[in-house]
Design an enzyme around this catalytic site. Structure first.
Site, PDB file in Angstrom:
ATOM      1  N   GLU A 150       0.867  -1.173   0.000  1.00 52.50           N
ATOM      2  CA  GLU A 150       0.000   0.000   0.000  1.00 52.50           C
ATOM      3  C   GLU A 150       0.905   1.224   0.000  1.00 52.50           C
ATOM      4  O   GLU A 150       1.663   1.436   0.947  1.00 52.50           O
ATOM      5  CB  GLU A 150      -0.904  -0.010   1.225  1.00 52.50           C
ATOM      6  CG  GLU A 150      -1.788   1.212   1.358  1.00 52.50           C
ATOM      7  CD  GLU A 150      -2.576   1.237   2.669  1.00 52.50           C
ATOM      8  OE1 GLU A 150      -3.429   2.129   2.816  1.00 52.50           O
ATOM      9  OE2 GLU A 150      -2.319   0.375   3.535  1.00 52.50           O
ATOM     10  N   GLU A 232      -8.270  11.128   5.200  1.00 53.91           N
ATOM     11  CA  GLU A 232      -8.473  10.320   6.398  1.00 53.91           C
ATOM     12  C   GLU A 232      -8.714  11.272   7.566  1.00 53.91           C
ATOM     13  O   GLU A 232      -7.769  11.818   8.132  1.00 53.91           O
ATOM     14  CB  GLU A 232      -7.257   9.432   6.680  1.00 53.91           C
ATOM     15  CG  GLU A 232      -7.103   8.312   5.670  1.00 53.91           C
ATOM     16  CD  GLU A 232      -5.977   7.369   6.036  1.00 53.91           C
ATOM     17  OE1 GLU A 232      -6.174   6.147   5.926  1.00 53.91           O
ATOM     18  OE2 GLU A 232      -4.892   7.852   6.437  1.00 53.91           O
TER      19      GLU A 232
END
Length: 456
Positions: A150, A232
């Site tokens: 990721e 986020e």
């Protein structure tokens, strides 16, 4: 104080049918797992409140973005964020966009031409990051959790938060300075945090992936499955917005190849390895320098044997007493290749053989995030005559340091370690063996250990 974008829970939600399929047109998404397909399926916007049960709504812009209009989040910054509202291209837990070409292997001919861009707007309050999330898997996965790497690219962060793992480097990529963070939560997480905030980014995917590959945290055989951009939020988040987003190929846009790299030179050559270094290339085409290809030949044909995002490379697994020729070429973010550099010729050293020769074989006893112990390194007299002392050499990977050695003495010159016997263990009868060991440190997250031991 860390990012923890865990998708294992999301896979279970898909399996139970709780994750709704993308709607055709939804101007405002307030459902926890709500999503909307836009631009005739080219992209998907997802609300994705995966880390909290607090309210969040996003206003979907059919032209290619979204705005968080409501966010009641209040997560602790010592834990995971509340959500990842984002827009993406590719495949994410079975929801695939159209025309993205993903999944795509990272060594495919079109991978170097993949580019993405985003523009973002930030409010003055809240705790959040603004980030890309690039997902890689060893297989062309279209559903479930990716298990390769990721890559997160943080354009901005506000509040007391940090990426997973620890900071391992600072690099210049895509024309800007970035902190590099590495950790593993069942898959490798490599985060690039811009040292000064930005509201936009236009970059070649391979610019960052090549750096991750060069650090040993990703592989060219893995597949890019999705490219996502969003936020986020830990606390608040209303007002965060993606104004525009794109993923496409730069083929036909930048057609200018990088300049020719400087002539390579070789150092630290052993019977099985050599270290190359060369002068840097420059790129004026606009897509940015992505890295270098190392070409090797034993006959008339040069073939690619590796890549580097720096101006050095250690080639291992070579044959003793063999002549090799090397060239280097540069590549940019659009996939353009420079002319090949001048050639350097390297002849490896003789390996251990009969007539008083010796061999050295090493065993890694233990390894951890930033160090390892190698023992024993077994030195064997495989010749027909006794040995009166022995010397073992091996290349030390960049950034590694020998912190202790026993049953031998050593010196380090450049990238080569030279180990010599002591008075009590230098004499070896034919067929006899002796061992030594050492401990070394390495950059956090680096998985390399030395290879290519030569005895003389």
């Amino acid at each position: 104080m860390r990012h923890a974008y865990i998708h294992l829970m999301l896979g279970a939600l898909f399996a139970t049918g709780l994750f709704a399929a993308p709607a055709q047109a939804a101007p405002v998404l307030c459902e926890k797992w709500g999503s909307a397909s836009i631009q005739n399926g080219r992209y998907i916007v997802q609300n994705n409140v995966w880390g909290a049960d607090t309210a969040q709504c996003v206003d979907v812009d059919q032209s290619g973005g979204f705005t968080i209009t409501q966010a009641a989040h209040d997560n602790s910054t010592s834990g995971a964020p509340a959500a990842y509202p984002s827009i993406y291209a590719g495949c994410h837990y079975g929801a695939c966009t159209t025309g993205s070409g993903l999944p795509m292997r990272a060594d495919a001919s079109g991978f170097g031409a993949l580019r993405s861009s985003v523009t973002m707007t930030y409010p003055g309050s809240g705790t959040y990051n603004a980030s890309y999330d690039l997902w890689f898997d060893p297989t062309p996965r279209t559903d479930g959790q990716n298990t390769g790497a990721e890559l997160m690219i943080w354009l901005n962060r506000q509040g007391d938060i940090q990426p997973i793992g620890s900071r391992v480097a600072t690099v210049t990529l895509a024309g800007s300075s970035w902190e590099v963070w590495y950790g593993n939560i069942g898959w490798n997480v490599i985060s690039y945090v811009r040292t000064s905030p930005a509201t936009s980014l236009d970059f070649a995917i391979d610019t960052f992936y090549a750096d991750a590959v060069g650090r040993g945290h990703a592989q060219r055989s893995w597949y890019l499955t999705s490219v996502q951009a969003g936020f986020e939020p830990w606390i608040g988040g209303a007002g965060l917005a993606v104004g525009s987003f794109s993923l496409g190929s730069s083929t036909g846009t930048d057609t200018t190849p990088p300049g020719t790299p400087g002539a390579p030179s070789a150092s630290g050559t052993t019977s099985t390895a050599t270290t190359l270094s060369w002068g840097a290339s420059t790129d004026s085409g606009g897509s940015g320098l992505a890295g270098y290809d190392i070409l090797r030949a034993t006959g008339d044909t040069f073939t690619r044997v590796g890549g580097s995002t720096t101006t050095s490379y250690t080639d291992t697994g070579l044959s003793p007493a063999t002549t090799y020729r090397y060239r280097v070429r540069a590549r940019d973010g659009a996939g353009n290749l420079s002319p090949e550099s001048a050639t350097v010729t390297v002849t490896t050293q003789q390996g251990g053989s009969g007539g008083g020769g010796c061999t050295a074989t090493a065993t890694t006893q233990t390894a951890w995030n930033n160090g390892y112990v190698v023992q024993p390194v077994t030195v064997t007299n495989d010749g027909a005559a006794p040995l009166d002392g022995w010397t073992v050499t091996f290349p030390l990977p960049s950034g590694h340091t020998i912190t202790g050695m026993w049953n031998a003495s050593h010196t380090v010159s450049g990238g080569t370690v030279t180990v010599r016997s002591l008075d009590h263990n230098g004499d070896l009868a034919p067929g006899a063996s002796v061992g030594f060991g050492y401990q070394a440190s390495r950059p956090s997250g680096n998985t390399q250990v030395p290879a290519g031991y030569t005895c003389a």
